[in-house]
Scaffold this motif. Structure first.
Motif, short mmCIF file in Angstrom:
data_model
loop_
_atom_site.label_atom_id
_atom_site.label_comp_id
_atom_site.label_asym_id
_atom_site.label_seq_id
_atom_site.Cartn_x
_atom_site.Cartn_y
_atom_site.Cartn_z
N SER A 193 -3.22 -13.32 4.29
CA SER A 193 -2.38 -12.19 3.94
C SER A 193 -3.17 -10.91 4.18
O SER A 193 -4.34 -10.94 4.54
CB SER A 193 -1.92 -12.28 2.48
OG SER A 193 -3.04 -12.29 1.61
N VAL A 194 -2.54 -9.77 3.96
CA VAL A 194 -3.21 -8.49 4.18
C VAL A 194 -4.25 -8.27 3.08
O VAL A 194 -3.91 -8.19 1.89
CB VAL A 194 -2.19 -7.33 4.18
CG1 VAL A 194 -2.89 -5.99 4.31
CG2 VAL A 194 -1.18 -7.53 5.31
N ALA A 195 -5.51 -8.19 3.49
CA ALA A 195 -6.60 -8.08 2.52
C ALA A 195 -6.54 -6.76 1.74
O ALA A 195 -6.74 -6.73 0.53
CB ALA A 195 -7.95 -8.22 3.22
N THR A 196 -6.27 -5.67 2.45
CA THR A 196 -6.14 -4.35 1.81
C THR A 196 -4.75 -3.80 2.12
O THR A 196 -4.51 -3.27 3.21
CB THR A 196 -7.20 -3.37 2.34
OG1 THR A 196 -8.50 -3.93 2.18
CG2 THR A 196 -7.12 -2.04 1.61
N PRO A 197 -3.80 -3.95 1.20
CA PRO A 197 -2.44 -3.48 1.45
C PRO A 197 -2.40 -1.96 1.66
O PRO A 197 -3.23 -1.22 1.12
CB PRO A 197 -1.68 -3.86 0.17
CG PRO A 197 -2.49 -4.94 -0.45
CD PRO A 197 -3.92 -4.62 -0.10
N PRO A 198 -1.45 -1.49 2.46
CA PRO A 198 -1.34 -0.05 2.68
C PRO A 198 -0.83 0.67 1.43
O PRO A 198 -0.03 0.12 0.66
CB PRO A 198 -0.32 0.06 3.81
CG PRO A 198 0.52 -1.18 3.68
CD PRO A 198 -0.43 -2.24 3.21
N PHE A 199 -1.30 1.89 1.24
CA PHE A 199 -0.82 2.76 0.16
C PHE A 199 0.36 3.54 0.73
O PHE A 199 0.19 4.40 1.58
CB PHE A 199 -1.95 3.69 -0.27
CG PHE A 199 -1.60 4.62 -1.40
CD1 PHE A 199 -1.79 4.22 -2.72
CD2 PHE A 199 -1.10 5.89 -1.15
CE1 PHE A 199 -1.47 5.09 -3.78
CE2 PHE A 199 -0.79 6.76 -2.19
CZ PHE A 199 -0.97 6.35 -3.51
N LEU A 200 1.57 3.24 0.28
CA LEU A 200 2.78 3.65 0.99
C LEU A 200 3.46 4.90 0.45
O LEU A 200 4.39 5.40 1.07
CB LEU A 200 3.79 2.50 0.98
CG LEU A 200 3.37 1.24 1.77
CD1 LEU A 200 4.35 0.11 1.52
CD2 LEU A 200 3.30 1.55 3.27
N ASP A 201 3.04 5.41 -0.69
CA ASP A 201 3.73 6.56 -1.28
C ASP A 201 3.14 7.87 -0.77
O ASP A 201 2.18 8.40 -1.31
CB ASP A 201 3.67 6.50 -2.81
CG ASP A 201 4.55 7.55 -3.46
OD1 ASP A 201 5.11 8.39 -2.73
OD2 ASP A 201 4.66 7.56 -4.70
N ARG A 202 3.74 8.41 0.29
CA ARG A 202 3.24 9.64 0.91
C ARG A 202 3.33 10.84 -0.03
O ARG A 202 2.57 11.80 0.11
CB ARG A 202 4.06 9.94 2.17
CG ARG A 202 3.99 8.88 3.22
CD ARG A 202 5.20 8.95 4.15
NE ARG A 202 5.27 7.74 4.95
CZ ARG A 202 4.82 7.64 6.20
NH1 ARG A 202 4.28 8.68 6.79
NH2 ARG A 202 4.89 6.51 6.85
N THR A 203 4.30 10.81 -0.94
CA THR A 203 4.50 11.97 -1.81
C THR A 203 3.33 12.21 -2.76
O THR A 203 3.23 13.28 -3.36
CB THR A 203 5.80 11.84 -2.63
OG1 THR A 203 5.73 10.69 -3.46
CG2 THR A 203 7.00 11.73 -1.71
#
Length: 448
Positions: A193-203
């Motif tokens: 799986s993705v070891a370091t998930p993306p931080f998705l909240d641009r706001t």
């Protein structure tokens, strides 16, 4: 898989399309959306950002394509924004949206079985790359109707080429290589799986709602239709070349730049940038009174307040400028340019970033290539990106290159050299006559 490869379509004399399809996240995600912010919006009228990775491989090509798709379906569970589309809310504010009914990422399998890996790694320009890359000359704004990521996997005589086109309005270089690394790790089996998930909240980086008066690709500004990389090629005889600087070359450049200063030493980036700026100014044969601008598209994740994680997904870059007269660059020691670059970079702190954003939000302007500055040297990408570690399970890359899109006179892309260490590849786009002079500049080439 055999059925998928049954119908062939020729795209040029050497490349055949074998199949076209789409890949969605493996698991249902539901409906998601995220507002585009001030760091994203100026790039809507740029073109999709293209990357081409060349591999040596004797693996079964159908197996490679299937493994690529399977890994993509898994990585998109976290990076689902890349499987979405652009949209606007009721107030006209752009956002990226995803739901499980969307088509997902476009994936093309192709064959160029007469083309060898060595032929592509030796290519100094981009002429051989066009048919290996998706979405040539496609505006980011077309993400309202097209996938935000397109992938082409091409079988070569002795390897495979993976060409990707990312919508630049939704991510920058750091996010691009975060995604590519995660995808490759899953394909290679080194991670389930993705070891370091993306931080998705641009706001979290900027929460100002900006309405832009754009609705569809045909509404894009005229510069976006005409200031294409190919258009610039025709108008200015633009040409590209990769200059490879070995670890010893980089050390010599850095030593030279630092020889005349007793203060804080200049970094590798500052030293190499001054070296390139000085050489390009010579090659352009500018008059002493003509201005020249150095621009760097700098990562602001650690500059904004509060700081954002490295895994922040989106655009968190800002152009940093410094300008001087060509005569001052030419008549002063090389540390003069390095000091201008360092001063501009160090002064671009959270306060400066906030002021730039506030100014833009008051009068939003979609970027044009000329906005990089007159007689510019504009640096993108970074030798810090570990592009040669992107191993899908069939070996490390033989070459990593930028595509045809978003090139203009003075655009520079930096990549780590394949030899590793401190080696750096410098991709430069210049007007043809200037590039010819640069190719003969022994001082630039470190042949003196």
């Amino acid at each position: 898989m055999a059925g998928e490869f049954a119908e062939e379509k020729k795209v040029d004399d050497c490349v055949k399309i074998l199949s076209t399809g789409n890949v969605k996240p493996k698991k249902p995600i539901g409906k998601k959306e995220c507002q585009l912010v001030t760091f994203d919006l100026p790039y809507l009228a740029f073109y999709y950002n293209q990357k081409l990775i060349i591999y040596k491989s004797e693996d079964d090509f159908e197996g490679i394509v299937q493994r690529s798709k399977d890994g993509l379906a898994v990585v998109l569970e976290e990076f689902y924004q890349l499987a979405g589309k652009l949209d606007k809310d009721e107030d006209g504010v752009f956002k990226v949206v995803y739901d499980d009914d969307m088509e997902g990422v476009e994936v093309v399998a192709a064959a160029a079985e007469e083309m060898e890996v060595a032929e592509l790694t030796a290519e100094e320009g981009t002429s051989k790359f066009k048919a290996l890359l998706p979405y040539n000359m496609i505006l980011n704004l077309e993400g309202l109707h097209k996938p935000l990521l397109a992938v082409q996997v091409t079988k070569l005589k002795d390897g495979v080429a993976i060409g990707c086109a990312f919508n630049h309005a939704i991510l920058d270089g750091t996010s691009t290589w975060h995604f590519m690394s995660a995808w490759a790790q899953i394909c290679s089996g080194s991670s389930a799986s993705v070891a370091t998930p993306p931080f998705l909240d641009r706001t979290k980086a900027r929460n100002t709602r900006v309405k832009l008066d754009l609705s569809k690709p045909s509404d894009a500004p005229e510069h976006a239709k005409s200031a294409s990389s190919n258009g610039d090629v025709a108008a200015k005889s633009l040409r590209e070349k990769v200059f490879k600087f070995s670890e010893s070359d980089i050390d010599r450049i850095k030593s030279k730049v630092n020889a005349g200063t007793g203060s804080k030493p200049f970094s590798t980036f500052q030293s190499l940038s001054a070296h390139v700026w000085s050489a390009v100014t010579r090659a352009r044969e500018l008059k002493p009174e003509e201005y020249t601008v150095f621009t760097v598209f700098a990562d602001c994740r650690k500059r904004v307040d509060p700081k954002m994680p490295e895994s922040y997904f989106g655009n968190l870059i800002q152009a940093i400028f410094t300008v001087t007269a060509a005569g001052l660059i030419m008549s002063n020691p090389i540390e003069f340019g390095a000091d201008l670059i360092r001063t501009a970079i160090e002064s671009h702190d959270a306060k400066a970033i906030d002021a730039r954003n506030t100014e833009w939000e008051t009068n939003p302007v979609i970027f044009q290539f000329k906005d990089a500055g007159v007689n510019c040297v504009a640096v993108g990408s970074s030798p810090r990106f570990k592009v040669y570690d992107v191993d899908f399970g069939w070996g490390k890359p033989e070459s990593v290159r930028s595509g045809l899109n978003n090139r203009f006179d003075g655009m520079v892309y930096l990549y780590p050299g394949k030899d590793g260490g401190r080696s750096i590849d410098v991709e430069i786009s210049l007007e043809d006559d200037a590039l010819k002079r640069l190719e003969k500049d022994k001082e630039f080439l470190m042949e003196l």
